[in-house]
Write an enzyme that holds these catalytic residues in place. Structure first.
Site, PDB file in Angstrom:
ATOM      1  CD  GLU A 425      52.528  25.997  35.328  1.00 38.41           C
ATOM      2  OE1 GLU A 425      52.620  26.443  34.177  1.00 38.41           O
ATOM      3  OE2 GLU A 425      52.015  24.902  35.596  1.00 38.41           O
TER       4      GLU A 425
HETATM    5  C1  LIG Z   1      51.669  37.267  31.436  1.00 34.70           C
HETATM    6  C2  LIG Z   1      50.840  36.022  31.462  1.00 34.70           C
HETATM    7  C3  LIG Z   1      51.309  34.868  30.849  1.00 34.70           C
HETATM    8  C4  LIG Z   1      50.524  33.707  30.844  1.00 34.70           C
HETATM    9  N1  LIG Z   1      50.948  32.613  30.125  1.00 34.70           N
HETATM   10  C5  LIG Z   1      50.078  31.574  29.943  1.00 34.70           C
HETATM   11  C6  LIG Z   1      50.386  30.517  29.033  1.00 34.70           C
HETATM   12  O1  LIG Z   1      51.466  30.479  28.433  1.00 34.70           O
HETATM   13  N2  LIG Z   1      49.461  29.545  28.831  1.00 34.70           N
HETATM   14  C7  LIG Z   1      48.259  29.546  29.474  1.00 34.70           C
HETATM   15  O2  LIG Z   1      47.455  28.658  29.236  1.00 34.70           O
HETATM   16  N3  LIG Z   1      47.928  30.528  30.352  1.00 34.70           N
HETATM   17  C8  LIG Z   1      48.806  31.545  30.599  1.00 34.70           C
HETATM   18  N4  LIG Z   1      48.489  32.567  31.454  1.00 34.70           N
HETATM   19  C9  LIG Z   1      47.198  32.522  32.164  1.00 34.70           C
HETATM   20  C10 LIG Z   1      47.369  32.288  33.656  1.00 34.70           C
HETATM   21  O3  LIG Z   1      47.811  30.986  33.891  1.00 34.70           O
HETATM   22  C11 LIG Z   1      46.025  32.622  34.334  1.00 34.70           C
HETATM   23  O4  LIG Z   1      45.878  34.022  34.302  1.00 34.70           O
HETATM   24  C12 LIG Z   1      45.937  32.110  35.738  1.00 34.70           C
HETATM   25  O5  LIG Z   1      45.835  30.712  35.733  1.00 34.70           O
HETATM   26  C13 LIG Z   1      44.776  32.675  36.535  1.00 34.70           C
HETATM   27  O6  LIG Z   1      43.580  32.593  35.832  1.00 34.70           O
HETATM   28  P1  LIG Z   1      42.652  33.881  35.695  1.00 34.70           P
HETATM   29  O7  LIG Z   1      43.496  34.984  35.181  1.00 34.70           O
HETATM   30  O8  LIG Z   1      41.456  33.521  34.923  1.00 34.70           O
HETATM   31  O9  LIG Z   1      42.252  34.266  37.175  1.00 34.70           O
HETATM   32  P2  LIG Z   1      41.032  33.624  38.000  1.00 34.70           P
HETATM   33  O10 LIG Z   1      41.065  32.155  37.889  1.00 34.70           O
HETATM   34  O11 LIG Z   1      39.774  34.330  37.660  1.00 34.70           O
HETATM   35  O12 LIG Z   1      41.469  34.005  39.487  1.00 34.70           O
HETATM   36  C14 LIG Z   1      41.165  35.268  40.097  1.00 34.70           C
HETATM   37  C15 LIG Z   1      41.403  35.146  41.600  1.00 34.70           C
HETATM   38  O13 LIG Z   1      40.533  34.159  42.161  1.00 34.70           O
HETATM   39  C16 LIG Z   1      41.255  33.162  42.814  1.00 34.70           C
HETATM   40  N5  LIG Z   1      40.627  31.857  42.587  1.00 34.70           N
HETATM   41  C17 LIG Z   1      40.067  31.375  41.458  1.00 34.70           C
HETATM   42  N6  LIG Z   1      39.622  30.122  41.638  1.00 34.70           N
HETATM   43  C18 LIG Z   1      39.934  29.778  42.900  1.00 34.70           C
HETATM   44  C19 LIG Z   1      39.765  28.592  43.680  1.00 34.70           C
HETATM   45  N7  LIG Z   1      39.212  27.481  43.189  1.00 34.70           N
HETATM   46  N8  LIG Z   1      40.211  28.617  44.971  1.00 34.70           N
HETATM   47  C20 LIG Z   1      40.786  29.713  45.501  1.00 34.70           C
HETATM   48  N9  LIG Z   1      40.981  30.843  44.791  1.00 34.70           N
HETATM   49  C21 LIG Z   1      40.564  30.879  43.511  1.00 34.70           C
HETATM   50  C22 LIG Z   1      42.648  33.205  42.227  1.00 34.70           C
HETATM   51  O14 LIG Z   1      43.649  32.717  43.131  1.00 34.70           O
HETATM   52  C23 LIG Z   1      42.822  34.690  41.938  1.00 34.70           C
HETATM   53  O15 LIG Z   1      43.274  35.362  43.079  1.00 34.70           O
HETATM   54  C24 LIG Z   1      49.275  33.710  31.509  1.00 34.70           C
HETATM   55  C25 LIG Z   1      48.835  34.869  32.147  1.00 34.70           C
HETATM   56  C26 LIG Z   1      49.575  36.017  32.108  1.00 34.70           C
HETATM   57  C27 LIG Z   1      49.025  37.270  32.757  1.00 34.70           C
END
Ligand SMILES: Cc1cc2nc3c(=O)[nH]c(=O)nc-3n(C[C@H](O)[C@H](O)[C@H](O)COP(=O)(O)OP(=O)(O)OC[C@H]3O[C@@H](n4cnc5c(N)ncnc54)[C@H](O)[C@@H]3O)c2cc1C
Length: 546
Positions: A425
């Site tokens: 989220e």
């Molecule tokens: C158990 C689980 C349930 C989930 N449920 C859902 C769901 O129901 N629906 C859905 O759509 N998604 C869902 N997600 C996905 C979740 O919302 C994403 O994993 C999350 O938004 C982070 O994206 P990412 O994993 O690609 O990490 P990334 O975006 O790659 O982030 C990696 C790191 O980089 C940092 N970062 C990235 N961009 C920036 C920026 N612009 N500024 C500062 N820091 C940054 C982040 O803070 C983080 O520390 C779920 C994930 C999990 C693990």
């Protein structure tokens, strides 16, 4: 959750003495929502949670959800189906939604309290109603009349569940990178193709139908977030046929094992556009406050049973001839937990109350003020409470000593389950960026300055409020790169000071010894840490050379 008791007294205190829950019944449509009725409903829901959901928590963790590659079906853990049926039959899913869609039209504040208790009882289970709530919120505001009639009613009745399909392998925090495609069909519907990952309750065996809300790009959509559209993609079509969407696997996770996290494949799935094309991001924003508040609440919700369990353990575990609760350091850990739990509850409930004000207050000015406050508080509630959730559940493990590290004790599960809340989220880093780059700048900084002035009027917060004001003015004047470099310590500082503000009010409103001790501890031992964060907030981007 061994021995969890819903903290009805603490919640009632916050309703009555901190957030003016009584004032809600003055809003049009909330005449029936007096405090006694809301607390009565909460007590009944608490009994349901203790009886039906608490027993699921451990089996959810040890057995977990499972996926059958042959059939592509997802099975929830033992007991889930029966519990969900009871939840649906009792009508618990409908409480906050409008009467015209079959709901109870109760304030969001009551939902916040119910969500706390449900999540404390079994977080993995609670995620299914939570995601459904988000989908309902979206359709209620942006769906057309027919969409509301077909999809909203069964979801409000908890007959169908909802999902949010945003994330793709290359599109995490950067939602604008979504590649799932939508092409128009001759009959006015759309055909959706692409892959989504990490979809909570993307498939399951609790209901016959699942309503997926899917972000996708229409042909010639502008790049980034300005080119995202939102579609309804039901698992089962209105004519009873199976749609072209299926789960192709579930994740093996650190925690929340009972909640299936699905990879979803859409192959020419029939979808229905919500609102206008390319407006999907704008629509997502309208439900963001409630969804982010719900996740922030998870930090509070897991800390509470972790605290209850740790306190019970400390009362009976003997070392050196006395119960370990007699040792000052153990008392410190327990009070640290308790005082932060109180602060988180006061913050999250105030956030929920602001959302009610924004939507339901009679006067336009009051609604705008509620919206601005909710906008400001939401990233703080989300990130501060979920970071604390991890810190406090770790402390609960620590109170247990070696037994805390043993899975059967149950406390390790809190640590594992809550870890995700800082990530999904919008990661907590994204929340901090949202706070400094968007929320502080609403109306040129007027709402944040007004909030700080209100906080300052409370007694005993001296240096901490001065530090918050200085840091805020520095951020408002700073270059965006420098502001973002200080965003996470700033959010921590803001949460800490708001916690102090709430504790000052708790202390003024209560003579109950537990609450007084909690507030004194927070005000003397936690609040002073806020001022120490000024150098981290104002260091600038150049210092972060790694
Ligand atoms: C158990 C689980 C349930 C989930 N449920 C859902 C769901 O129901 N629906 C859905 O759509 N998604 C869902 N997600 C996905 C979740 O919302 C994403 O994993 C999350 O938004 C982070 O994206 P990412 O994993 O690609 O990490 P990334 O975006 O790659 O982030 C990696 C790191 O980089 C940092 N970062 C990235 N961009 C920036 C920026 N612009 N500024 C500062 N820091 C940054 C982040 O803070 C983080 O520390 C779920 C994930 C999990 C693990």
């Amino acid at each position: 959750v061994p021995g969890y008791a819903p903290p009805i007294d603490d919640i009632t205190f916050v309703f009555e003495s901190i957030v003016d829950a009584a004032g809600l019944s003055a809003y049009p449509g909330f005449e029936h929502a007096d405090v006694a009725t809301m607390v009565g409903l909460l007590e009944e829901f608490g009994r349901f949670c203790v009886e039906v959901l608490v027993p699921l928590n451990r089996v959810g963790d040890t057995v977990g959800a499972s996926y059958d590659p042959a059939s592509g079906a997802v099975a929830t853990p033992p007991g889930w189906i029966d519990a969900y049926r009871k939840y649906a039959d009792a009508g618990w899913g409908s409480v906050p939604f409008p009467t015209e869609h079959g709901g109870g039209s109760f304030p969001w504040l009551l939902t916040v309290a119910m969500q706390e208790v449900m999540t404390s009882s079994c977080m993995s289970f609670s995620l299914c109603p939570l995601l459904t709530q988000g989908a309902i919120d979206m359709l209620e505001h942006h769906g057309d009349e027919e969409q509301r009639e077909v999809y909203l009613r069964p979801m409000v009745a908890a007959k169908w569940t909802g999902t949010m399909n945003l994330t793709e392998p290359q599109a995490g925090s950067d939602v604008g990178a979504v590649r799932t495609r939508a092409v128009p069909a001759a009959d006015g519907s759309w055909r959706i193709s692409g892959q989504k990952i990490f979809i909570t309750y993307g498939d399951h065996d609790l209901t016959d139908n699942i309503v997926h809300l899917v972000l996708a790009r229409v042909p010639d959509a502008p790049p980034g977030t300005r080119g995202i559209s939102c579609f309804i993609v039901p698992k089962v079509l209105p004519d009873g046929g199976r749609n072209g969407v299926r789960c192709i696997g579930i994740e093996h996770k650190m925690g929340i094992h009972g909640s299936p996290t699905c990879t979803m494949e859409f192959s020419d799935a029939i979808g229905y556009l919500i609102g206008e094309p390319n407006a999907g991001m704008r629509y997502m924003f309208t439900m963001m406050n409630t969804a982010r508040l719900s996740v922030g609440l998870e930090g509070l919700a897991l800390s509470e049973p972790a605290f209850q369990t740790a306190r019970a353990f400390a009362q009976q575990r003997q070392q050196g001839g006395v119960a370990i609760i007699e040792y000052p350091d153990v008392r410190r850990m327990l009070l640290h937990m308790r005082s932060h739990i109180d602060a988180m509850r006061m913050l999250a409930y105030s956030n929920g109350r602001a959302i009610d004000q924004a939507k339901h207050a009679a006067g336009e000015q009051e609604r705008v003020a509620g919206q601005e406050l909710a906008d400001l508080l939401t990233p703080i509630t989300k990130a501060w409470c979920t970071d604390l959730g991890s810190e406090l559940t770790r402390l609960a493990t620590q109170v247990h000593g070696g037994m805390g590290y043993i899975e059967e004790t149950g406390t390790a599960q809190f640590e594992r389950d809550i870890r995700i809340a800082a990530i999904y989220e919008g990661t907590n880093g994204i929340q901090a960026a949202d706070l400094v780059s968007r929320k502080l700048r609403i109306r040129g900084g007027a709402p944040v300055r007004e909030l700080i002035a209100t906080v300052e009027a409370a007694t005993g917060l001296g240096d901490a409020v001065t530090a918050l004001r200085e840091a805020t003015e520095w951020l408002l004047a700073a270059d965006m790169g420098d502001a973002l470099a200080g965003s996470t310590p700033y959010l921590r500082m803001f949460g800490t000071v708001l916690g102090g503000w709430f504790h000052a009010r708790q202390l003024a409103a209560s003579t109950e010894p537990g609450r007084v001790a909690s507030s004194r501890y927070y005000l003397t031992q936690v609040l002073p840490q806020a001022a120490a964060l000024v150098p981290a907030v104002t260091a600038g981007a150049a210092q972060l050379a790694i």
